[in-house]
Scaffold this motif. Structure first.
Motif, short mmCIF file in Angstrom:
data_model
loop_
_atom_site.label_atom_id
_atom_site.label_comp_id
_atom_site.label_asym_id
_atom_site.label_seq_id
_atom_site.Cartn_x
_atom_site.Cartn_y
_atom_site.Cartn_z
N PHE A 183 -15.26 8.06 16.36
CA PHE A 183 -14.19 7.70 15.43
C PHE A 183 -14.51 8.36 14.09
N VAL A 184 -13.55 9.02 13.51
CA VAL A 184 -13.73 9.60 12.17
C VAL A 184 -12.76 8.87 11.25
N ILE A 185 -13.33 8.06 10.37
CA ILE A 185 -12.49 7.08 9.67
C ILE A 185 -12.57 7.24 8.15
N GLY A 186 -11.43 7.46 7.52
CA GLY A 186 -11.35 7.44 6.06
C GLY A 186 -12.20 8.48 5.37
N THR A 187 -12.27 9.66 5.97
CA THR A 187 -12.96 10.75 5.27
C THR A 187 -12.05 11.97 5.20
N SER A 188 -12.12 12.67 4.05
CA SER A 188 -11.30 13.87 3.91
C SER A 188 -11.86 15.02 4.74
N ARG A 203 -17.83 19.63 21.08
CA ARG A 203 -18.47 20.71 21.85
C ARG A 203 -19.27 20.17 23.03
N ASN A 204 -19.72 18.93 22.91
CA ASN A 204 -20.51 18.34 23.98
C ASN A 204 -19.66 17.44 24.89
N GLY A 205 -18.37 17.63 24.85
CA GLY A 205 -17.48 16.96 25.80
C GLY A 205 -16.95 15.62 25.34
N GLY A 206 -17.27 15.18 24.12
CA GLY A 206 -16.77 13.89 23.62
C GLY A 206 -15.40 14.04 22.98
N LEU A 207 -14.81 12.90 22.68
CA LEU A 207 -13.47 12.90 22.07
C LEU A 207 -13.54 12.47 20.61
N ILE A 208 -12.62 13.00 19.82
CA ILE A 208 -12.54 12.63 18.41
C ILE A 208 -11.30 11.75 18.21
N VAL A 209 -11.51 10.60 17.60
CA VAL A 209 -10.40 9.71 17.26
C VAL A 209 -10.38 9.57 15.74
N GLU A 210 -9.36 10.09 15.12
CA GLU A 210 -9.32 10.06 13.66
C GLU A 210 -8.38 8.95 13.16
N ILE A 211 -8.85 8.22 12.16
CA ILE A 211 -8.01 7.21 11.50
C ILE A 211 -7.99 7.54 10.01
N ASN A 212 -6.82 7.81 9.49
CA ASN A 212 -6.72 8.20 8.08
C ASN A 212 -5.29 7.98 7.60
N LEU A 213 -5.16 7.79 6.30
CA LEU A 213 -3.82 7.66 5.70
C LEU A 213 -3.05 8.97 5.77
N ALA A 214 -3.82 10.07 5.79
CA ALA A 214 -3.18 11.39 5.74
C ALA A 214 -3.92 12.35 6.67
N GLU A 215 -3.26 13.46 7.00
CA GLU A 215 -3.93 14.45 7.83
C GLU A 215 -5.03 15.14 7.04
N TYR A 221 -7.96 19.17 15.37
CA TYR A 221 -8.99 19.17 16.42
C TYR A 221 -9.15 17.80 17.07
N ALA A 222 -8.59 16.77 16.42
CA ALA A 222 -8.79 15.41 16.91
C ALA A 222 -8.00 15.19 18.19
N ASP A 223 -8.55 14.42 19.11
CA ASP A 223 -7.85 14.11 20.36
C ASP A 223 -6.82 13.01 20.11
N PHE A 224 -7.11 12.13 19.17
CA PHE A 224 -6.17 11.08 18.79
C PHE A 224 -6.15 11.01 17.26
N PHE A 225 -4.96 10.85 16.70
CA PHE A 225 -4.88 10.66 15.25
C PHE A 225 -4.02 9.43 14.99
N PHE A 226 -4.61 8.41 14.37
CA PHE A 226 -3.86 7.21 14.01
C PHE A 226 -3.68 7.19 12.50
N LYS A 227 -2.43 7.29 12.10
CA LYS A 227 -2.15 7.39 10.66
C LYS A 227 -1.95 6.01 10.07
N GLY A 228 -2.78 5.65 9.09
CA GLY A 228 -2.61 4.35 8.45
C GLY A 228 -3.93 3.85 7.90
#
Ligand code: OAD
Length: 243
Positions: A183-188, A203-215, A221-228
């Protein structure tokens, strides 16, 4: 928000990590660095969080940290931090890598934490390198001095142009490589080397889930992006996952 697919993935995941930034603490009332409220007396973080700035004007830099210590000292962990602490107790391998120096993940109950940029409640002697806890708010003597040698104390945090602690970075890389989901949360996602960690996961086969107010530069590159807001999205995810 539709969480069905990510819930399915999280239920199977064996190793989950989080890379957090200032945004996760925004709902606790702590200003972010690059947000509208990120300036202190018109200075940007890049102008104060450097060894050069401290050499030039240690009092100014400490005044900024005094201001931040006052805000952070009054802040409470929010539902974002609290949800992550809960997940640590549910998953055998759950780690938080944070760029934040506010200590709120720990106060929420997380234990598996790598504080990549240090901690605002620690000070380091610029002469001896000794590190001590210091929770005085505000620090009365600026700059504070080492009890032992009289040298200036500085915040035990990583400034621009300085290297991260090698053990911390190695641990963070090991976590990133091992993660099924990060999870990548609240970072620019613009400050390196922290911003490189999600790419290591991917690169090692894992998934990125990003949570942020903005792109961010990471979003494509994120597999999931949840805006908020993370303090809203994380508890929502939790109630679908564990509710
Ligand atoms: P930034 O201030 O650069 O970014 C904060 C991010 O959080 C932005 O992308 C916002 O859109 C997002 N955000 C704000 N509120 C949010 C919320 N409620 N929920 C979710 N997202 C939200 O902070 P960092 O990325 O942490 O380093 O900055 C990285 C590093 O640069 C910091 O550790 C610090 C800084 O200058 C040093 O001091 C070395």
């Amino acid at each position: 928000m539709v969480f069905k697919e990510i819930i399915y993935i999280l239920k199977k995941a064996k190793f989950i990590s989080v890379l957090s930034g200032a945004g996760i603490s925004a709902e606790s009332g702590i200003p972010t660095f690059r947000g509208e409220d990120g300036l202190w007396k018109k200075y940007r973080a890049e102008e104060l969080a450097t060894p050069q700035a401290f050499e030039r004007d240690p009092v100014l830099v400490w005044e900024w940290y005094n201001w931040r210590r006052e805000i952070i000292g009054k802040a409470q962990p929010n539902q974002g931090h609290i949800t992550l602490a809960k997940w640590e107790s549910l998953y055998p391998n759950f780690w938080v890598i944070t760029q934040n120096i506010d200590g709120l993940h720990r106060r929420a109950g997380s234990k598996n934490i790598v504080e990549l940029h240090g901690n605002i409640w620690k000070v380091r002697c610029t002469r001896e390198g000794t590190i001590k806890e210091n929770t005085e708010i505000p620090l009365k003597e600026l700059p504070p001095k080492c009890e032992n040698c009289g040298g200036f104390l500085r915040p035990h945090v990583v400034w621009f142009g300085e290297s991260l602690d090698r053990n911390d970075m190695e641990k963070a890389e090991e976590i990133a490589i091992s993660s099924d989901v990060m999870f990548v949360i609240g970072t620019s996602a613009v400050v390196y080397p922290a911003a490189s960690l999600p790419f290591l996961t991917k690169r090692n086969g894992g998934l990125i889930v990003e949570i942020n107010l903005a792109e961010t530069p990471l979003t494509s590159y994120a597999d999931f992006f949840f805006k908020g807001r993370s303090g809203e999205i994380l508890p929502q995810l939790d109630s679908e996952l564990n509710g």
